[in-house]
Write a protein that holds these residues in place. Structure first.
Motif, PDB file in Angstrom:
ATOM      1  N   ARG A   7       6.175-108.457  -0.141  1.00  0.00           N
ATOM      2  CA  ARG A   7       6.261-107.189  -0.875  1.00  0.00           C
ATOM      3  C   ARG A   7       7.562-106.461  -0.531  1.00  0.00           C
ATOM      4  O   ARG A   7       8.126-106.633   0.554  1.00  0.00           O
ATOM      5  N   SER A  24       7.203-100.432  -5.923  1.00  0.00           N
ATOM      6  CA  SER A  24       6.702-101.528  -5.089  1.00  0.00           C
ATOM      7  C   SER A  24       6.548-102.758  -5.963  1.00  0.00           C
ATOM      8  O   SER A  24       6.013-102.675  -7.076  1.00  0.00           O
ATOM      9  N   ASP A 317       2.397 -98.999   2.328  1.00  0.00           N
ATOM     10  CA  ASP A 317       1.757 -98.777   1.012  1.00  0.00           C
ATOM     11  C   ASP A 317       1.718 -97.292   0.638  1.00  0.00           C
ATOM     12  O   ASP A 317       1.516 -96.943  -0.527  1.00  0.00           O
ATOM     13  N   ASP A 318       1.871 -96.413   1.628  1.00  0.00           N
ATOM     14  CA  ASP A 318       1.830 -94.973   1.356  1.00  0.00           C
ATOM     15  C   ASP A 318       3.201 -94.408   0.966  1.00  0.00           C
ATOM     16  O   ASP A 318       3.359 -93.185   0.883  1.00  0.00           O
TER      17      ASP A 318
END
Length: 343
Positions: A7, A24, A317-318
């Motif tokens: 990612r 993302s 992810d935040d």
């Protein structure tokens, strides 16, 4: 590795809608470059990707987000992790598993992926076990730029009085580094926001003045010059607006120098060059800093001589929420994105 994916989080310079500047997606795991190294990213400092010459307009090139004005959110590339693979042709390179941070080389990736291909092992800076990787991830842009800016201030003829504009991550690093490597400097911090005022007041041996936008400009300048005990020799301005630089120059002594990051200087210097010349002042653009300076910063932190500013670690992810909060100066100090847990 062609069928292996990882990612990537990309943070662009924030526009009108902050959340739309964080992307993302999945990218192929990069091959280890010939003569280079591949690093597995553990932590990354929340910086946006530098966009040169976006526009000559203040509003578009530097949106009116408090965090951008205050240096809570700034351009850079900050990565720390472990060496994952070393090219066979590398002699005396870092061992696999070496904890490291990465110097922001010219063609560094457009975003933060879980793996980074580094073309030259010299850009891989070893991090001793005493330094957490979350701290190491604050060094390659914020601390490095701050050190290079303090060094630029020291080159000015015996600077005694320094005004630092801003209380975001860059400004906090600058104050701490100046206290560490140039204790003879008398520092004043101009805070652009209430929370920053409280943060700056917690630093010892530093005067703090609040740049309250509700005050008349003339009163603000008088208040700042009073707090500095007279006009200053050097202004380090992390504000990104014409208004901030205009105010800074009026707090600067004749013959003084104003230091701006090269990204901001490109846009603001042409507007103020003539006014600065009239007062025999100089406006200088300060580049990000060298590999040697990054090694110096790592050594200062590892020895305990340089204490990093406050920071908070968030899951990668935040990132959209983190950047939105940084843009509003809602996170004290620095924000770090964690991709893996190895510490």
């Amino acid at each position: 590795n062609m069928n292996k994916l990882c990612r990537q989080v990309s943070i662009e310079s924030p526009g009108a809608v902050v959340r739309e500047c964080v992307f993302s997606f999945t990218v192929p795991v990069p091959e280890t470059p010939p003569g280079g190294v591949r690093v597995r990213v553990v932590c990354a400092g929340a910086c946006y990707r530098s966009r040169r010459s976006v526009s000559s307009s203040d509003d578009q090139a530097s949106p009116a987000h408090p965090g951008v004005r205050d240096s809570a959110l700034f351009a850079g590339f900050e990565v720390a992790g472990v060496v994952d693979q070393v090219s066979d042709s590398v002699v005396n390179g870092p061992p696999v598993g070496q904890r490291c941070c990465i110097y922001p080389f010219d063609d560094c990736p457009r975003g933060y992926a879980e793996f980074v291909a580094v073309p030259d092992p010299d850009y891989v800076i070893p991090i001793p076990p005493t330094v957490p990787l979350s701290v190491a991830a604050m060094l390659p842009s914020g601390a490095l730029r701050a050190l290079n800016t303090v060094r630029a201030a020291q080159r000015h003829a015996a600077p005694r009085k320094i005004l630092v504009v801003g209380t975001g991550g860059l400004a906090l690093w600058t104050v701490r580094i100046a206290q560490c490597v140039a204790p003879e400097m008398a520092l004043t911090v101009a805070s652009l926001r209430d929370e920053g005022f409280q943060l700056a007041q917690s630093i010892t041996n530093v005067s703090v003045v609040q740049w309250d936008e509700d005050l008349y400009e003339r009163h603000l300048i008088e208040r700042t010059v009073d707090a500095c005990a007279g006009h200053v020799d050097v202004v380090i301005d992390y504000g990104t607006t014409s208004r901030s630089l205009h105010r800074s120059l009026q707090c600067l002594a004749e013959g003084g120098v104003a230091l701006l990051s090269d990204e901001v200087a490109e846009r603001l210097v042409p507007k103020f060059a003539a006014k600065a010349r009239e007062r025999h002042q100089r406006i200088e653009a300060v580049p990000a800093g060298s590999v040697e300076q990054l090694r110096e910063v790592v050594a200062l932190v590892a020895d305990g001589r340089l204490l990093p500013p406050p920071h908070t670690v968030f899951p990668a992810d935040d990132a959209p929420d983190v950047v939105a909060r940084l843009s509003n100066s809602d996170i004290p100090g620095r924000a770090i994105l964690r991709f893996h847990d190895v510490d």
